[in-house]
Design a protein around this motif. Structure first.
Motif, mmCIF file in Angstrom:
data_model
loop_
_atom_site.group_PDB
_atom_site.id
_atom_site.type_symbol
_atom_site.label_atom_id
_atom_site.label_comp_id
_atom_site.label_asym_id
_atom_site.label_seq_id
_atom_site.Cartn_x
_atom_site.Cartn_y
_atom_site.Cartn_z
ATOM 1 N N GLN A 97 0.838 -1.209 0.000
ATOM 2 C CA GLN A 97 0.000 0.000 0.000
ATOM 3 C C GLN A 97 0.869 1.254 0.000
ATOM 4 O OE1 GLN A 97 -2.203 -1.042 3.538
ATOM 5 N NE2 GLN A 97 -3.977 -1.760 2.366
ATOM 6 N N GLN A 98 1.950 1.242 0.753
ATOM 7 C CA GLN A 98 2.880 2.371 0.774
ATOM 8 C C GLN A 98 3.555 2.542 -0.593
ATOM 9 O OE1 GLN A 98 5.459 1.377 4.042
ATOM 10 N NE2 GLN A 98 3.937 1.937 5.594
ATOM 11 N N ASP A 99 3.898 1.423 -1.224
ATOM 12 C CA ASP A 99 4.496 1.481 -2.560
ATOM 13 C C ASP A 99 3.525 2.112 -3.560
ATOM 14 O OD1 ASP A 99 6.750 0.261 -1.519
ATOM 15 O OD2 ASP A 99 6.315 -1.712 -2.408
ATOM 16 N N LEU A 100 2.261 1.773 -3.448
ATOM 17 C CA LEU A 100 1.250 2.367 -4.337
ATOM 18 C C LEU A 100 1.174 3.876 -4.135
ATOM 19 C CD1 LEU A 100 -1.574 -0.303 -4.184
ATOM 20 C CD2 LEU A 100 -0.279 0.373 -6.216
ATOM 21 N N ALA A 101 1.240 4.317 -2.902
ATOM 22 C CA ALA A 101 1.209 5.760 -2.624
ATOM 23 C C ALA A 101 2.445 6.442 -3.222
ATOM 24 C CB ALA A 101 1.128 6.012 -1.123
ATOM 25 N N LYS A 102 3.601 5.804 -3.118
ATOM 26 C CA LYS A 102 4.823 6.361 -3.725
ATOM 27 C C LYS A 102 4.677 6.452 -5.243
ATOM 28 C CE LYS A 102 7.952 4.488 -0.259
ATOM 29 N NZ LYS A 102 8.971 3.455 0.006
ATOM 30 N N LEU A 103 4.128 5.413 -5.849
ATOM 31 C CA LEU A 103 3.944 5.416 -7.300
ATOM 32 C C LEU A 103 2.969 6.509 -7.725
ATOM 33 C CD1 LEU A 103 3.897 1.568 -7.821
ATOM 34 C CD2 LEU A 103 5.593 3.158 -8.780
ATOM 35 N N ASP A 104 1.921 6.721 -6.948
ATOM 36 C CA ASP A 104 0.980 7.808 -7.243
ATOM 37 C C ASP A 104 1.680 9.154 -7.196
ATOM 38 O OD1 ASP A 104 -1.130 6.055 -7.611
ATOM 39 O OD2 ASP A 104 -1.924 6.310 -5.573
ATOM 40 N N ALA A 105 2.526 9.352 -6.189
ATOM 41 C CA ALA A 105 3.260 10.616 -6.057
ATOM 42 C C ALA A 105 4.225 10.821 -7.220
ATOM 43 C CB ALA A 105 4.010 10.654 -4.718
ATOM 44 N N ILE A 106 4.885 9.760 -7.629
ATOM 45 C CA ILE A 106 5.797 9.856 -8.775
ATOM 46 C C ILE A 106 5.005 10.195 -10.037
ATOM 47 C CG2 ILE A 106 7.338 8.540 -10.300
ATOM 48 C CD1 ILE A 106 8.139 6.897 -7.769
#
Length: 143
Positions: A97-106
């Motif tokens: 879930q944290q990785d998904l948030a990072k990908l959204d930010a990128i």
């Protein structure tokens, strides 16, 4: 707005793929981890997907003349050795879930870099599917 370089984005993607929590599970010893089961099949599939995309990201870095960085797992992962597979799956879900948030930010920063945005979107789609697979595994363990 911060200027995002292709090298910075590719490096961040490489870290995300090569040093995910599921990648760490490859080396960790989970208590009660079966040697063959739906759990190991799903984790093996996630690892294969991440490895394939990480190789593509690394190739793009090399093609742009950037060295491949030496990437370590986060030190916080080491406190999960010898814990139950149930606990580790919950941790994997949280990290995914944290990785998904990072990908959204990128992705939000790549409005003018279509090629990179496409790659981020592909990795995000794969990561979302992995999250769903991990969540489904918790139901398998609940049986």
């Amino acid at each position: 707005m911060q200027v995002v370089t292709p090298k910075a984005v590719l490096t961040e993607l490489l870290v995300l793929l090569r040093r995910s929590f599921v990648q760490y599970l490859r080396y960790a010893h989970a208590y009660g981890m079966p040697t063959t089961s739906e759990i190991t099949d799903v984790i093996t599939d996630i690892l294969a997907d991440q490895d394939l995309l990480a190789d593509r990201v690394a190739e793009r870095l090399e093609a742009s003349g950037c060295p491949i960085p030496n990437i370590e797992f986060p030190l916080s992962f080491t406190d999960t050795n010898d814990l139950s597979i149930e606990f580790l799956l919950q941790r994997a879900i949280r990290h995914t879930q944290q990785d998904l948030a990072k990908l959204d930010a990128i992705a939000e920063q790549l409005t003018r870099q279509a090629s990179l945005r496409s790659l981020v979107d592909e990795i995000r789609g794969m990561t979302q599917a992995h999250l769903e697979s991990l969540e489904d595994l918790t139901a398998v363990l609940a049986r």
